[in-house]
Design an enzyme around this catalytic site. Structure first.
Site, PDB file in Angstrom:
ATOM      1  N   GLU A  96      51.643  37.741 143.382  1.00 30.13           N
ATOM      2  CA  GLU A  96      51.206  39.189 143.591  1.00 30.13           C
ATOM      3  C   GLU A  96      50.315  39.703 142.549  1.00 30.13           C
ATOM      4  OE1 GLU A  96      52.913  41.925 146.682  1.00 30.13           O
ATOM      5  OE2 GLU A  96      53.462  42.735 144.321  1.00 30.13           O
ATOM      6  N   CYS A 109      49.515  44.587 136.939  1.00 32.65           N
ATOM      7  CA  CYS A 109      51.277  44.664 136.953  1.00 32.65           C
ATOM      8  C   CYS A 109      51.162  42.926 137.231  1.00 32.65           C
ATOM      9  CB  CYS A 109      51.612  45.285 138.126  1.00 32.65           C
ATOM     10  SG  CYS A 109      53.185  44.727 137.956  1.00 32.65           S
ATOM     11  N   CYS A 116      62.492  35.338 142.081  1.00 32.41           N
ATOM     12  CA  CYS A 116      63.272  35.242 141.945  1.00 32.41           C
ATOM     13  C   CYS A 116      65.206  35.167 141.675  1.00 32.41           C
ATOM     14  CB  CYS A 116      63.660  36.902 140.839  1.00 32.41           C
ATOM     15  SG  CYS A 116      64.730  37.493 139.496  1.00 32.41           S
ATOM     16  N   CYS A 120      68.361  41.498 142.713  1.00 34.29           N
ATOM     17  CA  CYS A 120      68.851  42.454 142.652  1.00 34.29           C
ATOM     18  C   CYS A 120      69.348  43.338 144.215  1.00 34.29           C
ATOM     19  CB  CYS A 120      67.486  43.152 142.055  1.00 34.29           C
ATOM     20  SG  CYS A 120      68.189  42.735 139.987  1.00 34.29           S
ATOM     21  N   CYS A 123      65.163  44.297 145.914  1.00 33.87           N
ATOM     22  CA  CYS A 123      64.194  43.679 145.582  1.00 33.87           C
ATOM     23  C   CYS A 123      64.139  42.266 146.807  1.00 33.87           C
ATOM     24  CB  CYS A 123      64.682  43.411 144.552  1.00 33.87           C
ATOM     25  SG  CYS A 123      62.739  42.273 143.400  1.00 33.87           S
ATOM     26  N   GLU A 184      61.827  37.013 136.500  1.00 35.81           N
ATOM     27  CA  GLU A 184      62.052  37.554 135.880  1.00 35.81           C
ATOM     28  C   GLU A 184      61.882  37.762 134.452  1.00 35.81           C
ATOM     29  OE1 GLU A 184      64.823  40.587 134.289  1.00 35.81           O
ATOM     30  OE2 GLU A 184      63.902  39.370 132.655  1.00 35.81           O
ATOM     31  N   SER A 237      65.146  47.714 133.475  1.00 33.98           N
ATOM     32  CA  SER A 237      65.284  48.363 134.473  1.00 33.98           C
ATOM     33  C   SER A 237      66.733  48.140 134.872  1.00 33.98           C
ATOM     34  CB  SER A 237      65.531  46.794 135.693  1.00 33.98           C
ATOM     35  OG  SER A 237      64.004  46.605 134.938  1.00 33.98           O
ATOM     36  N   HIS A 239      68.562  51.589 136.062  1.00 35.78           N
ATOM     37  CA  HIS A 239      69.235  51.385 137.758  1.00 35.78           C
ATOM     38  C   HIS A 239      70.478  52.363 138.451  1.00 35.78           C
ATOM     39  CE1 HIS A 239      65.113  49.480 138.274  1.00 35.78           C
ATOM     40  NE2 HIS A 239      65.598  48.194 138.681  1.00 35.78           N
ATOM     41  N   ASN A 315      61.066  51.689 147.235  1.00 33.98           N
ATOM     42  CA  ASN A 315      60.526  51.131 148.470  1.00 33.98           C
ATOM     43  C   ASN A 315      60.248  50.475 149.386  1.00 33.98           C
ATOM     44  OD1 ASN A 315      57.251  50.559 149.004  1.00 33.98           O
ATOM     45  ND2 ASN A 315      57.656  48.465 148.699  1.00 33.98           N
ATOM     46  N   CYS A 358      50.740  45.166 151.923  1.00 32.42           N
ATOM     47  CA  CYS A 358      51.416  44.974 151.382  1.00 32.42           C
ATOM     48  C   CYS A 358      52.502  44.859 152.475  1.00 32.42           C
ATOM     49  CB  CYS A 358      52.028  46.299 150.074  1.00 32.42           C
ATOM     50  SG  CYS A 358      52.976  46.167 149.359  1.00 32.42           S
TER      51      CYS A 358
END
Ligand code: SAH
Ligand code: SF4
Length: 424
Positions: A96, A109, A116, A120, A123, A184, A237, A239, A315, A358
């Site tokens: 996307e 974006c 990936c 993580c 994610c 990534e 990233s 975190h 999210n 989404c």
């Protein structure tokens, strides 16, 4: 005879590779700039439409090359002007891209991989596993498409003026690109570098290095090599403020811990010709990394590391038990960093209306209970497994991934210019 598959895709050739293509044909290298302008500035995908190239040369080009784009399979438009597209790539999976308009700029974006491998814990893309590296044409094709689509919607160029005050060359709706979609970027190094060079190439999109951002979870050897290939901006990233917690959230940390990561990022930033600073991305997860103590620890960790901090409230998605933090805990976290002297931005939620769509896309995967069970089993097995983390791109079978679409929040509150003075 040359088969369709064997033809060179001109959409994915950087300027040096396009020049090499014309040299190979026995032509002058200036044909490369001409062709790049047709494809990336005028949006042409038919070699015959390149009218300042002679017919015999066009025929020669067509015998060995073509212009192939990834397909857009779905489009979502938000009332606030944001857009999201689902893009089908050659490996038969979907990625996307998201466009977010803001005052004076339009940020796209884009994705660099289908899935990936880095897994993580927070994610959705990581839960999917790795499917494929996008080709250069599939990466730059996202920018090509977004500009075409947005111009078709009547979206005006966001950036009329460049940073030196001169009118921007070929202003278009997308003025900024962040590599924060799926995947990534530094594990698809060569293709991403070529795509970045097209984004910043005057004969193509001509975006300034401040307006193109690579986001990485910390592939240190790749960051160490980066300066030889690009001077794009960098988002990291992080975190977590310590290795123990980061090992849990971002498993690649077991291989490249925080100290090494910050050393490597500093090396890249110091090599740039201007005084840009990286953005530290910090996804805030309720009860996991959002305590005041984490904010204080982060302020100390970064005290000698010039940067800006972007806080991203988590999210939620169906395969995850993590929760989004309350707005008061986000604002406390922000306040602690702010008082310590950092420039902090908090991602504002955009496109709520297409965000619902989404959620549905994530739901498609969430309904795949076999996969979700497999993920949980794997997570359990990993707990007892002391093996050193290896950066391997595990590939699922095409059947497992085909047709599955993932989605993730748009983490685009990114500004990369003003350095800050920490006072901790
Ligand atoms: N692989 C790269 C770029 C893609 S991820 C990287 O990790 O940086 C881009 C950003 O999306 C990362 O900073 C990641 O923290 C964020 N992200 C991923 N899943 C998220 C979620 N569920 N909620 C909020 N941010 C998320
Ligand atoms: Fe991969 Fe980035 Fe998601 Fe981690 S946050 S799994 S590196 S896409």
């Amino acid at each position: 005879m040359t088969t369709r598959e064997a033809k060179i895709n001109l959409m994915g050739l950087s300027l040096p590779k396009m020049q090499a293509f014309f040299l190979e044909l026995g032509e002058k290298p200036f044909r490369a700039s001409q062709t790049l302008k047709w494809i990336h500035q005028r949006g042409v995908t038919d070699i015959d439409a390149m009218t300042d190239i002679s017919k015999p040369l066009r025929e020669k080009m067509k015998s060995v090359a073509e212009i192939r784009l990834p397909q857009i399979t779905q489009e979502f438009r938000s009332a606030d002007g944001s857009c999201k597209w689902i893009v089908q790539v050659e490996s038969d999976s979907s990625v996307e891209m998201v466009f977010i308009p803001e005052a004076g700029r339009g940020t796209l974006c884009i994705s660099s991989q289908a899935g990936c491998s880095l897994d993580c814990s927070f994610c959705a893309t990581g839960k999917q596993g790795f499917n494929s590296n996008l080709t250069v044409a599939e990466i730059i094709g996202q920018l090509w498409w977004a500009n075409q689509k947005l111009a078709g919607f009547g979206v005006k160029p966001a950036q009329e003026w460049s940073e030196d005050g001169k009118p921007a060359q070929n202003p278009r709706p997308v003025s900024n690109v962040v590599m924060m979609g799926m995947g990534e970027p530094l594990l698809n190094f060569e293709n991403v570098m070529d795509a970045l060079s097209l984004m910043m190439e005057d004969q193509a999109y001509g975006l300034s290095k401040r307006r193109v951002t690579i986001s990485t979870s910390g592939v240190v050897p790749a960051i160490d090599r980066l300066k030889d290939f690009t001077d794009a901006s960098l988002a990291v990233s992080l975190h977590a403020p310590n290795d123990e917690l980061r090992n849990e959230l971002v498993p690649i940390n077991k291989k490249y811990p925080i100290k090494e990561l910050l050393r490597s990022v500093s090396g890249y930033m110091e090599g740039l010709s201007d005084r840009r600073v990286p953005v530290i991305e910090y996804t805030l997860i309720a009860g996991v990394n959002d305590h005041r103590q984490h904010a204080r620890e982060l302020a100390v960790l970064l005290k000698d590391f010039p940067c800006k901090i972007n806080l991203i409230p988590f999210n939620p998605f169906s395969l995850s038990d993590y929760r989004r933090p309350s707005s008061s805990s986000v604002s406390n976290f922000r306040q602690i960093l702010h008082e310590a002297g950092y420039t902090v931005t908090v991602r504002t939620t955009r496109a709520d209306d297409i965000g619902a769509a989404c959620g549905q896309l994530v739901g498609e995967v969430g309904d795949n209970t076999r996969r979700s069970q497999r993920y949980r089993d794997a997570a359990e097995a990993q707990k007892g497994n002391e093996q050193e983390f290896a950066v391997e791109q595990r590939s699922e079978t095409a059947a497992e991934v085909t047709g599955k679409r993932f989605s993730r929040a748009d983490n685009l509150a990114i500004e990369i210019d003003r350095p800050r003075r920490p006072s901790v």
